[in-house]
Design a protein around this motif. Structure first.
Motif, PDB file in Angstrom:
ATOM      1  N   VAL A   1     -17.588  11.164  42.969  1.00 36.62           N
ATOM      2  CA  VAL A   1     -17.398   9.912  42.378  1.00 36.62           C
ATOM      3  C   VAL A   1     -18.185   8.907  43.156  1.00 36.62           C
ATOM      4  N   ILE A   2     -18.867   7.997  41.523  1.00 40.96           N
ATOM      5  CA  ILE A   2     -18.702   6.546  42.235  1.00 40.96           C
ATOM      6  C   ILE A   2     -18.423   5.982  41.252  1.00 40.96           C
ATOM      7  N   GLY A   3     -18.869   4.683  41.409  1.00 40.10           N
ATOM      8  CA  GLY A   3     -17.713   3.606  40.714  1.00 40.10           C
ATOM      9  C   GLY A   3     -18.335   2.337  40.661  1.00 40.10           C
ATOM     10  N   ILE A   4     -18.170   1.083  40.399  1.00 32.27           N
ATOM     11  CA  ILE A   4     -18.063  -0.090  40.234  1.00 32.27           C
ATOM     12  C   ILE A   4     -17.242  -1.266  39.722  1.00 32.27           C
ATOM     13  N   GLY A   5     -16.157  -2.422  40.711  1.00 34.64           N
ATOM     14  CA  GLY A   5     -15.649  -3.062  40.083  1.00 34.64           C
ATOM     15  C   GLY A   5     -16.435  -4.728  40.092  1.00 34.64           C
ATOM     16  N   ALA A   6     -15.112  -4.729  39.631  1.00 33.76           N
ATOM     17  CA  ALA A   6     -15.614  -6.633  40.220  1.00 33.76           C
ATOM     18  C   ALA A   6     -13.908  -7.258  39.895  1.00 33.76           C
ATOM     19  N   GLY A   7     -14.085  -8.259  41.235  1.00 37.71           N
ATOM     20  CA  GLY A   7     -12.434  -9.484  40.927  1.00 37.71           C
ATOM     21  C   GLY A   7     -12.213 -10.236  41.954  1.00 37.71           C
ATOM     22  N   VAL A   8     -11.602 -10.870  42.452  1.00 41.53           N
ATOM     23  CA  VAL A   8     -11.320 -12.360  43.094  1.00 41.53           C
ATOM     24  C   VAL A   8     -10.467 -12.056  44.104  1.00 41.53           C
ATOM     25  N   LEU A   9     -10.902 -13.197  44.615  1.00 42.21           N
ATOM     26  CA  LEU A   9      -9.953 -12.768  46.565  1.00 42.21           C
ATOM     27  C   LEU A   9     -10.015 -14.371  46.603  1.00 42.21           C
ATOM     28  N   ASN A  10      -9.201 -14.730  47.122  1.00 41.00           N
ATOM     29  CA  ASN A  10      -8.104 -15.893  47.638  1.00 41.00           C
ATOM     30  C   ASN A  10      -7.676 -16.136  48.947  1.00 41.00           C
ATOM     31  N   VAL A  11      -8.279 -16.411  50.470  1.00 39.42           N
ATOM     32  CA  VAL A  11      -7.513 -17.397  51.290  1.00 39.42           C
ATOM     33  C   VAL A  11      -7.056 -18.306  50.736  1.00 39.42           C
ATOM     34  N   SER A  12      -6.055 -18.211  52.622  1.00 35.04           N
ATOM     35  CA  SER A  12      -5.127 -19.456  52.162  1.00 35.04           C
ATOM     36  C   SER A  12      -4.836 -19.593  53.442  1.00 35.04           C
ATOM     37  N   PRO A  13      -5.633 -21.222  54.346  1.00 29.73           N
ATOM     38  CA  PRO A  13      -5.715 -20.904  55.565  1.00 29.73           C
ATOM     39  C   PRO A  13      -4.438 -21.594  56.126  1.00 29.73           C
ATOM     40  N   LYS A  14      -4.054 -21.112  57.436  1.00 25.72           N
ATOM     41  CA  LYS A  14      -2.397 -22.000  57.593  1.00 25.72           C
ATOM     42  C   LYS A  14      -3.029 -23.194  58.812  1.00 25.72           C
ATOM     43  N   ALA A  15      -4.185 -23.677  58.501  1.00 27.15           N
ATOM     44  CA  ALA A  15      -4.475 -24.722  59.215  1.00 27.15           C
ATOM     45  C   ALA A  15      -4.010 -25.858  58.211  1.00 27.15           C
ATOM     46  N   PRO A  16      -3.474 -26.364  58.703  1.00 24.17           N
ATOM     47  CA  PRO A  16      -3.023 -27.963  58.059  1.00 24.17           C
ATOM     48  C   PRO A  16      -4.047 -28.768  57.505  1.00 24.17           C
ATOM     49  N   ASN A  17      -4.074 -29.697  56.499  1.00 24.77           N
ATOM     50  CA  ASN A  17      -5.205 -30.208  54.936  1.00 24.77           C
ATOM     51  C   ASN A  17      -6.110 -29.549  55.016  1.00 24.77           C
ATOM     52  N   THR A  18      -5.811 -27.898  54.335  1.00 28.35           N
ATOM     53  CA  THR A  18      -6.628 -27.611  54.669  1.00 28.35           C
ATOM     54  C   THR A  18      -6.730 -26.718  52.787  1.00 28.35           C
ATOM     55  N   LYS A  19      -7.529 -26.475  52.116  1.00 27.74           N
ATOM     56  CA  LYS A  19      -7.668 -26.101  50.648  1.00 27.74           C
ATOM     57  C   LYS A  19      -7.377 -24.135  50.969  1.00 27.74           C
ATOM     58  N   ASP A  20      -6.997 -23.848  49.905  1.00 26.78           N
ATOM     59  CA  ASP A  20      -7.177 -22.417  49.504  1.00 26.78           C
ATOM     60  C   ASP A  20      -8.853 -21.921  49.250  1.00 26.78           C
ATOM     61  N   ILE A  21      -9.657 -20.897  49.709  1.00 27.15           N
ATOM     62  CA  ILE A  21     -10.501 -20.703  48.927  1.00 27.15           C
ATOM     63  C   ILE A  21     -10.491 -19.418  47.620  1.00 27.15           C
ATOM     64  N   THR A  22     -10.808 -19.753  46.752  1.00 30.90           N
ATOM     65  CA  THR A  22     -11.049 -18.497  45.642  1.00 30.90           C
ATOM     66  C   THR A  22     -12.501 -18.391  45.567  1.00 30.90           C
ATOM     67  N   ASP A  23     -12.540 -17.156  45.516  1.00 28.14           N
ATOM     68  CA  ASP A  23     -14.117 -16.243  45.186  1.00 28.14           C
ATOM     69  C   ASP A  23     -14.298 -15.149  44.460  1.00 28.14           C
ATOM     70  N   THR A  24     -15.199 -15.333  43.732  1.00 30.64           N
ATOM     71  CA  THR A  24     -15.413 -13.839  42.983  1.00 30.64           C
ATOM     72  C   THR A  24     -16.017 -12.900  43.838  1.00 30.64           C
TER      73      THR A  24
END
Length: 98
Positions: A27-50
């Motif tokens: 089996v072979i495959g390809i795909g794409a998506g979105v990764l969202n990271v929410s740091p636990k440290a105060p005053n930091t922004k969420d990071i969303t990358d493809t």
């Protein structure tokens, strides 16, 4: 992710099974998506990358109703900087047909 942040990954992909009549089919495959990271440290922004991935694996029927599939996926996370990240994932699963 882990102790310093939380996150989620959402992907969609397509896979091709070669030689389904063989006892073990590649089996072979390809795909794409979105990764969202929410740091636990105060005053930091969420990071969303493809992200995108390529995969290789196999599948086999254990019985007439049980299917086993295993895959290796190589992810590339396209960050906002010039330092794209690469991650590996191993997946194994069972499928039962009613």
């Amino acid at each position: 992710l882990g102790d310093t942040s939380n996150g989620w990954l959402s992907t969609a992909g397509i896979a091709q099974v070669f030689m389904p009549q063989w006892p073990v089919s590649p089996v072979i495959g390809i795909g794409a998506g979105v990764l969202n990271v929410s740091p636990k440290a105060p005053n930091t922004k969420d990071i969303t990358d493809t992200t995108a991935y390529g995969s290789l694996g196999f599948r086999t029927y254990l019985t007439d109703r049980f299917l086993m599939q295993a895959e290796y996926r190589r992810f590339v996370v396209f960050t906002s900087g010039d330092d794209d990240e690469e991650n590996d994932e191993w997946i194994a699963g069972l499928t039962y047909f009613f």
